[in-house]
Design a protein around this motif. Structure first.
Motif, PDB file in Angstrom:
ATOM      1  N   ALA A 162      46.825  37.329  49.531  1.00 11.58           N
ATOM      2  CA  ALA A 162      47.468  36.213  50.229  1.00 11.58           C
ATOM      3  C   ALA A 162      48.984  36.399  50.248  1.00 11.58           C
ATOM      4  CB  ALA A 162      47.109  34.902  49.543  1.00 11.58           C
ATOM      5  N   LYS A 163      49.604  36.072  51.374  1.00 10.83           N
ATOM      6  CA  LYS A 163      51.052  36.177  51.540  1.00 10.83           C
ATOM      7  C   LYS A 163      51.613  34.835  52.012  1.00 10.83           C
ATOM      8  CE  LYS A 163      50.534  40.608  50.816  1.00 10.83           C
ATOM      9  NZ  LYS A 163      50.900  41.230  49.519  1.00 10.83           N
ATOM     10  N   PRO A 164      52.849  34.511  51.627  1.00  8.25           N
ATOM     11  CA  PRO A 164      53.441  33.260  52.101  1.00  8.25           C
ATOM     12  C   PRO A 164      53.490  33.173  53.624  1.00  8.25           C
ATOM     13  CG  PRO A 164      54.715  34.148  50.283  1.00  8.25           C
ATOM     14  CD  PRO A 164      53.722  35.202  50.666  1.00  8.25           C
TER      15      PRO A 164
ATOM     16  N   CYS B 284      63.224  28.326  49.642  1.00  6.53           N
ATOM     17  CA  CYS B 284      63.338  27.678  50.951  1.00  6.53           C
ATOM     18  C   CYS B 284      63.799  26.225  50.817  1.00  6.53           C
ATOM     19  CB  CYS B 284      61.998  27.720  51.689  1.00  6.53           C
ATOM     20  SG  CYS B 284      62.093  26.953  53.332  1.00  6.53           S
ATOM     21  N   PRO B 285      64.953  25.874  51.384  1.00  8.71           N
ATOM     22  CA  PRO B 285      65.472  24.510  51.231  1.00  8.71           C
ATOM     23  C   PRO B 285      64.689  23.467  52.024  1.00  8.71           C
ATOM     24  CG  PRO B 285      66.883  25.775  52.699  1.00  8.71           C
ATOM     25  CD  PRO B 285      65.872  26.742  52.142  1.00  8.71           C
ATOM     26  N   ARG B 286      63.837  23.937  52.944  1.00  8.26           N
ATOM     27  CA  ARG B 286      63.064  22.997  53.761  1.00  8.26           C
ATOM     28  C   ARG B 286      61.581  22.979  53.403  1.00  8.26           C
ATOM     29  NH1 ARG B 286      65.647  20.849  57.979  1.00  8.26           N
ATOM     30  NH2 ARG B 286      63.683  20.450  59.063  1.00  8.26           N
ATOM     31  N   GLY B 287      61.199  23.737  52.391  1.00  8.84           N
ATOM     32  CA  GLY B 287      59.786  23.777  52.019  1.00  8.84           C
ATOM     33  C   GLY B 287      58.917  24.311  53.128  1.00  8.84           C
ATOM     34  N   ALA B 288      59.466  25.252  53.908  1.00  7.99           N
ATOM     35  CA  ALA B 288      58.758  25.735  55.094  1.00  7.99           C
ATOM     36  C   ALA B 288      57.922  26.974  54.835  1.00  7.99           C
ATOM     37  CB  ALA B 288      59.764  26.021  56.206  1.00  7.99           C
ATOM     38  N   ARG B 289      57.886  27.448  53.608  1.00 10.54           N
ATOM     39  CA  ARG B 289      57.085  28.629  53.297  1.00 10.54           C
ATOM     40  C   ARG B 289      56.099  28.272  52.187  1.00 10.54           C
ATOM     41  NH1 ARG B 289      59.404  33.276  55.671  1.00 10.54           N
ATOM     42  NH2 ARG B 289      58.027  34.593  54.440  1.00 10.54           N
ATOM     43  N   SER B 290      54.869  28.745  52.311  1.00 11.47           N
ATOM     44  CA  SER B 290      53.837  28.450  51.316  1.00 11.47           C
ATOM     45  C   SER B 290      52.671  29.419  51.499  1.00 11.47           C
ATOM     46  CB  SER B 290      53.330  27.009  51.464  1.00 11.47           C
ATOM     47  OG  SER B 290      52.688  26.843  52.723  1.00 11.47           O
ATOM     48  N   LEU B 291      51.829  29.492  50.489  1.00  7.46           N
ATOM     49  CA  LEU B 291      50.570  30.198  50.646  1.00  7.46           C
ATOM     50  C   LEU B 291      49.585  29.293  51.367  1.00  7.46           C
ATOM     51  CD1 LEU B 291      49.870  32.006  47.255  1.00  7.46           C
ATOM     52  CD2 LEU B 291      50.814  32.968  49.339  1.00  7.46           C
ATOM     53  N   ALA B 292      48.628  29.887  52.021  1.00  8.05           N
ATOM     54  CA  ALA B 292      47.570  29.085  52.631  1.00  8.05           C
ATOM     55  C   ALA B 292      46.890  28.273  51.534  1.00  8.05           C
ATOM     56  CB  ALA B 292      46.571  29.992  53.334  1.00  8.05           C
ATOM     57  N   ALA B 293      46.649  27.002  51.801  1.00  3.57           N
ATOM     58  CA  ALA B 293      46.096  26.112  50.778  1.00  3.57           C
ATOM     59  C   ALA B 293      44.789  26.646  50.199  1.00  3.57           C
ATOM     60  CB  ALA B 293      45.894  24.715  51.366  1.00  3.57           C
TER      61      ALA B 293
ATOM     62  N   MET C 197      51.532  22.195  53.537  1.00  2.54           N
ATOM     63  CA  MET C 197      52.053  22.654  52.252  1.00  2.54           C
ATOM     64  C   MET C 197      51.165  22.125  51.135  1.00  2.54           C
ATOM     65  SD  MET C 197      55.133  23.403  50.169  1.00  2.54           S
ATOM     66  CE  MET C 197      55.926  24.003  51.568  1.00  2.54           C
ATOM     67  N   SER C 198      50.826  22.978  50.182  1.00  4.58           N
ATOM     68  CA  SER C 198      49.998  22.567  49.061  1.00  4.58           C
ATOM     69  C   SER C 198      50.737  21.560  48.205  1.00  4.58           C
ATOM     70  CB  SER C 198      49.639  23.786  48.205  1.00  4.58           C
ATOM     71  OG  SER C 198      49.124  23.378  46.967  1.00  4.58           O
ATOM     72  N   PRO C 199      50.025  20.533  47.618  1.00  6.28           N
ATOM     73  CA  PRO C 199      50.670  19.570  46.743  1.00  6.28           C
ATOM     74  C   PRO C 199      51.356  20.236  45.559  1.00  6.28           C
ATOM     75  CG  PRO C 199      48.422  18.898  47.269  1.00  6.28           C
ATOM     76  CD  PRO C 199      48.595  20.269  47.796  1.00  6.28           C
ATOM     77  N   LEU C 200      50.926  21.445  45.193  1.00  9.51           N
ATOM     78  CA  LEU C 200      51.528  22.113  44.045  1.00  9.51           C
ATOM     79  C   LEU C 200      52.994  22.423  44.286  1.00  9.51           C
ATOM     80  CD1 LEU C 200      48.649  24.618  43.249  1.00  9.51           C
ATOM     81  CD2 LEU C 200      49.256  22.620  41.916  1.00  9.51           C
ATOM     82  N   PHE C 201      53.421  22.487  45.539  1.00  9.96           N
ATOM     83  CA  PHE C 201      54.787  22.833  45.848  1.00  9.96           C
ATOM     84  C   PHE C 201      55.571  21.649  46.407  1.00  9.96           C
ATOM     85  CE2 PHE C 201      52.804  26.983  45.804  1.00  9.96           C
ATOM     86  CZ  PHE C 201      53.708  27.677  45.025  1.00  9.96           C
ATOM     87  N   ARG C 202      55.024  20.463  46.268  1.00  8.57           N
ATOM     88  CA  ARG C 202      55.662  19.303  46.868  1.00  8.57           C
ATOM     89  C   ARG C 202      57.080  19.102  46.343  1.00  8.57           C
ATOM     90  NH1 ARG C 202      51.596  15.078  46.376  1.00  8.57           N
ATOM     91  NH2 ARG C 202      50.641  16.142  48.141  1.00  8.57           N
ATOM     92  N   GLY C 203      57.286  19.448  45.071  1.00  7.01           N
ATOM     93  CA  GLY C 203      58.596  19.240  44.467  1.00  7.01           C
ATOM     94  C   GLY C 203      59.681  20.115  45.052  1.00  7.01           C
ATOM     95  N   ARG C 204      59.343  21.152  45.831  1.00  6.61           N
ATOM     96  CA  ARG C 204      60.362  22.033  46.383  1.00  6.61           C
ATOM     97  C   ARG C 204      60.730  21.668  47.811  1.00  6.61           C
ATOM     98  NH1 ARG C 204      63.162  24.410  42.788  1.00  6.61           N
ATOM     99  NH2 ARG C 204      63.779  25.944  44.344  1.00  6.61           N
ATOM    100  N   GLN C 205      60.300  20.490  48.293  1.00  3.16           N
ATOM    101  CA  GLN C 205      60.564  20.133  49.677  1.00  3.16           C
ATOM    102  C   GLN C 205      61.848  19.334  49.840  1.00  3.16           C
ATOM    103  OE1 GLN C 205      57.108  18.865  52.011  1.00  3.16           O
ATOM    104  NE2 GLN C 205      55.863  19.375  50.251  1.00  3.16           N
ATOM    105  N   LYS C 206      62.636  19.198  48.766  1.00  2.00           N
ATOM    106  CA  LYS C 206      63.891  18.473  48.868  1.00  2.00           C
ATOM    107  C   LYS C 206      64.854  19.230  49.778  1.00  2.00           C
ATOM    108  CE  LYS C 206      64.178  18.700  44.424  1.00  2.00           C
ATOM    109  NZ  LYS C 206      64.645  18.620  43.042  1.00  2.00           N
ATOM    110  N   LYS C 207      65.555  18.499  50.639  1.00  2.00           N
ATOM    111  CA  LYS C 207      66.505  19.128  51.550  1.00  2.00           C
ATOM    112  C   LYS C 207      67.848  19.296  50.841  1.00  2.00           C
ATOM    113  CE  LYS C 207      64.345  17.370  55.738  1.00  2.00           C
ATOM    114  NZ  LYS C 207      64.542  16.596  56.969  1.00  2.00           N
ATOM    115  N   GLU C 208      67.909  20.293  49.972  1.00  2.83           N
ATOM    116  CA  GLU C 208      69.134  20.567  49.250  1.00  2.83           C
ATOM    117  C   GLU C 208      69.418  22.053  49.369  1.00  2.83           C
ATOM    118  OE1 GLU C 208      67.954  21.473  44.781  1.00  2.83           O
ATOM    119  OE2 GLU C 208      67.452  19.432  45.359  1.00  2.83           O
ATOM    120  N   SER C 209      70.625  22.454  49.050  1.00  6.26           N
ATOM    121  CA  SER C 209      70.979  23.866  49.101  1.00  6.26           C
ATOM    122  C   SER C 209      70.130  24.655  48.138  1.00  6.26           C
ATOM    123  CB  SER C 209      72.457  24.047  48.737  1.00  6.26           C
ATOM    124  OG  SER C 209      72.740  25.420  48.575  1.00  6.26           O
TER     125      SER C 209
END
Length: 299
Positions: A220-222, A266-275, A1-13
């Motif tokens: 590019a696609k997620p 995504c609540p698990r931060g499991a989707r992203s663009l290729a770095a 996962m790119s550092p740009l999206f690190r803030g969305r990796q919280k395990k919350e609803s």
């Protein structure tokens, strides 16, 4: 996962009501657009919700909804419709005012947003064409949205452009819309009402060129990582139905418009663009997004 999206990796609803979550249920009467249209398909908005002022947003990553709500607040109340996931035909009428907010992709209105607008029935109601972009340029998008609204039977009496964090490179325009942007949106809503109440509705000239600029979409696609637990949030909320509901790890690349909604939800931060793809776009945009752009209004 790119550092740009690190803030969305919280395990919350992903649909929690946290104030910092752009997907919290912020509908004015705690009723979703989908719930309303299921019960009132093909009814007029005046029958469904007797308000003169209506705001509608196609808002994959939440920013357009923020602007739509701020404009509505400036109009001193009304009803907010989220048409991101679906939009059934709704009929408006003379005396009503619709503030329609869509994002800008490559200087154009994304096809799914145009499809939602084309399902509306203006019947002479006034409308404002409002676009939200990631600080680069909105180019022909406002004019394209106004043309779609006109074809749908609205009289486009105003337009506005706002800046929001870039959906693919969130480091660009981070923190936008900010407090000043939202106050500008409220002020636009107030002026929109004043104009609507001052006399017969008349069309306004808006910036943009026709033919519209060419935009072939983002290649590019997620992608899905091993952290995906197949919860289905992405599939249920994909605006184009590109993600399989049976197997959310499968995406129809022809349908995907890289709106980034799945990445942000995504609540698990499991989707992203290729770095590599994201880094290349960040480097390209950094050269043209040097100065913070300001919101604009046309009345």
């Amino acid at each position: 996962m790119s550092p740009l999206f690190r803030g969305r990796q919280k395990k919350e609803s992903a649909l929690s009501a946290r104030l910092d979550n752009p997907y919290r249920p912020i509908y004015g009467k705690e009723r979703s657009f989908e719930e309303l249209v299921r019960q009132n398909t093909e009814r007029s908005v005046s029958q469904v919700e007797p308000k003169k002022y209506i705001s509608l947003a196609f808002s994959p990553t939440g920013s357009c909804a923020q602007i739509a709500q701020a404009v509505l607040k400036g109009m001193e109340g009304g009803f907010f419709f989220d048409m991101t996931v679906s939009c059934e035909p709704l009929r408006f009428g003379p005396g009503q005012l619709a503030a329609v907010v869509v994002p800008v992709f490559g200087g154009r209105v994304p096809a799914p947003a145009l499809e939602r607008v084309e399902k509306l029935r203006g019947n002479g109601a006034a409308a404002a064409a409002i676009v939200v972009y990631g600080n680069r340029a909105y180019e022909d998008a406002m004019l394209e949205l106004a043309a779609a609204l006109t074809r749908a039977g609205f009289v486009v009496t105003a337009g506005a452009a706002f800046v929001a964090r870039h959906s693919i490179v969130p480091a660009i325009a981070s923190g936008r819309p900010n407090r000043e942007d939202l106050e500008f949106a409220r002020d636009f809503g107030r002026k929109l009402c004043e104009k609507n109440e001052s006399g017969p509705v008349r069309p306004v000239q808006l910036p943009g060129d026709f033919p519209y600029r060419a935009f072939g979409g983002v290649a590019a696609k997620p992608q899905v990582s091993g952290g995906c637990d197949r919860c289905g949030v992405c599939a249920a909320n994909c605006p184009t139905g590109a993600i399989s509901k049976k197997d959310p790890t499968v995406t129809d690349l022809d349908k995907c418009v890289t709106c980034m909604r799945c990445v942000w939800l995504c609540p698990r931060g499991a989707r992203s663009l290729a770095a590599g793809a994201q880094d290349a776009m960040a480097a390209k945009l950094a050269r043209v997004c040097v100065r913070p752009a300001r919101p604009e209004m046309y009345l």
